[in-house]
Design an enzyme around this catalytic site. Structure first.
Site, PDB file in Angstrom:
ATOM      1  N   SER A   1       0.809  -1.223   0.000  1.00 18.85           N
ATOM      2  CA  SER A   1       0.000   0.000   0.000  1.00 18.85           C
ATOM      3  C   SER A   1       0.844   1.276   0.000  1.00 18.85           C
ATOM      4  O   SER A   1       0.393   2.315  -0.475  1.00 18.85           O
ATOM      5  CB  SER A   1      -0.938   0.007   1.202  1.00 18.85           C
ATOM      6  OG  SER A   1      -0.221  -0.162   2.409  1.00 18.85           O
TER       7      SER A   1
ATOM      8  N   ASP B   1      -4.902   6.845   9.952  1.00 21.21           N
ATOM      9  CA  ASP B   1      -4.597   5.511  10.509  1.00 21.21           C
ATOM     10  C   ASP B   1      -3.218   5.457  11.158  1.00 21.21           C
ATOM     11  O   ASP B   1      -2.870   4.496  11.834  1.00 21.21           O
ATOM     12  CB  ASP B   1      -4.717   4.440   9.428  1.00 21.21           C
ATOM     13  CG  ASP B   1      -3.772   4.669   8.245  1.00 21.21           C
ATOM     14  OD1 ASP B   1      -2.850   5.504   8.348  1.00 21.21           O
ATOM     15  OD2 ASP B   1      -3.957   4.014   7.205  1.00 21.21           O
TER      16      ASP B   1
ATOM     17  N   HIS C   1      -0.136   4.946   7.004  1.00 22.82           N
ATOM     18  CA  HIS C   1       0.124   5.289   5.598  1.00 22.82           C
ATOM     19  C   HIS C   1       0.469   6.769   5.439  1.00 22.82           C
ATOM     20  O   HIS C   1      -0.253   7.620   5.954  1.00 22.82           O
ATOM     21  CB  HIS C   1      -1.095   4.942   4.735  1.00 22.82           C
ATOM     22  CG  HIS C   1      -1.426   3.484   4.732  1.00 22.82           C
ATOM     23  ND1 HIS C   1      -2.353   2.926   5.570  1.00 22.82           N
ATOM     24  CD2 HIS C   1      -0.915   2.461   3.980  1.00 22.82           C
ATOM     25  CE1 HIS C   1      -2.431   1.624   5.343  1.00 22.82           C
ATOM     26  NE2 HIS C   1      -1.564   1.316   4.389  1.00 22.82           N
TER      27      HIS C   1
END
Length: 246
Positions: free
Chosen positions: A73, A222, A225
């Site tokens: 990601s 979060d 990221h």
């Protein structure tokens, strides 16, 4: 028939034959002129192609230089409004500003583990990139995958790249975990990337999230990221190792 009439008959026949022969000669002459013209045009075109072909081939070869970023990601640009703001896009902008003939390929998949990367590397590496950036392992660590398994998968990916595209330069991106995963596990996890890099004599980024990981203002909600500003710093971390290779 009188002598005069007989003379006229003999005179008329040869004259018609001569006329036909003359027309035939003109026809052959026209064909030769047209044929020569086509040949000259064809030769001219072939000569022009011969002159321009090396240049076209050179441009094509330059355009084929690629940097393939194979990751999870972080590489995919998870959570960004525009994936071009991921570190891969920032790298491309920097490369373009320097007029370097490289194309950055984003081959990131959110949630990807080293096992997933191992399963798809076979068809991804068919692109035969000039440089291959391997950025995987974070999801293994967050899931508590055994260190030996992660290391084995990374090695399998590297082996496939070396086998299928031996001219490719490999860069391994190191990863670290938050301390809540346990001191012993996080220490071994951090060390495995350096061990793999040394074992395979690879270019190495010690920690791709250096100066980003754990910094709230550079990450999304979060806390894992990177946001747009965070990806700019990630790009700088990659650039330090990538630039000398270009």
């Amino acid at each position: 028939m009188s002598k005069v009439q007989n003379y006229r008959l003999h005179f008329t026949v040869p004259t018609r034959k001569a006329a036909k022969l003359l027309k035939f000669c003109y026809f052959i002459l026209v064909l030769l002129i047209v044929s020569c013209g086509d040949t000259n045009t064809k030769n001219s075109n072939e000569a022009q192609q011969t002159i321009t072909q090396p240049k076209d081939t050179l441009v094509k070869n330059q355009a084929n230089k690629t940097i393939l970023c194979f990751g999870d990601s972080i590489t995919a640009g998870y959570g960004l409004e525009d994936t071009n703001d991921a570190y891969t896009g920032v790298l491309q902008q920097r490369i373009d500003s320097l007029n370097l003939n490289y194309t950055v390929i984003n081959s990131g998949v959110s949630g990807e583990t080293t096992a997933g990367g191992k399963s798809r590397i076979g068809w991804v590496i068919k692109q035969k990139p000039t440089i291959f950036l391997l950025e995987l392992g974070a999801n293994d660590g967050l899931r508590g995958v055994p260190i030996t398994e992660t290391q084995s998968n990374l090695q399998a990916i590297i082996n496939t790249v070396k086998e299928k595209s031996p001219e490719t330069t490999i860069i391994l991106a190191g990863m670290q975990l938050p301390p809540n995963m346990g001191q012993d596990y996080t220490t071994k996890f951090k060390a495995l990337f350096k061990d793999v890099a040394v074992l395979n004599n690879l270019e190495f980024i010690p920690f791709i999230l250096e100066n980003v990981g754990g910094v709230a203002s550079l990450n999304q909600r979060d806390g894992i990221h990177p946001n747009e500003e965070g990806h700019k710093i990630v790009a700088n971390n990659v650039w330090e190792v990538l630039k000398p290779l270009l």
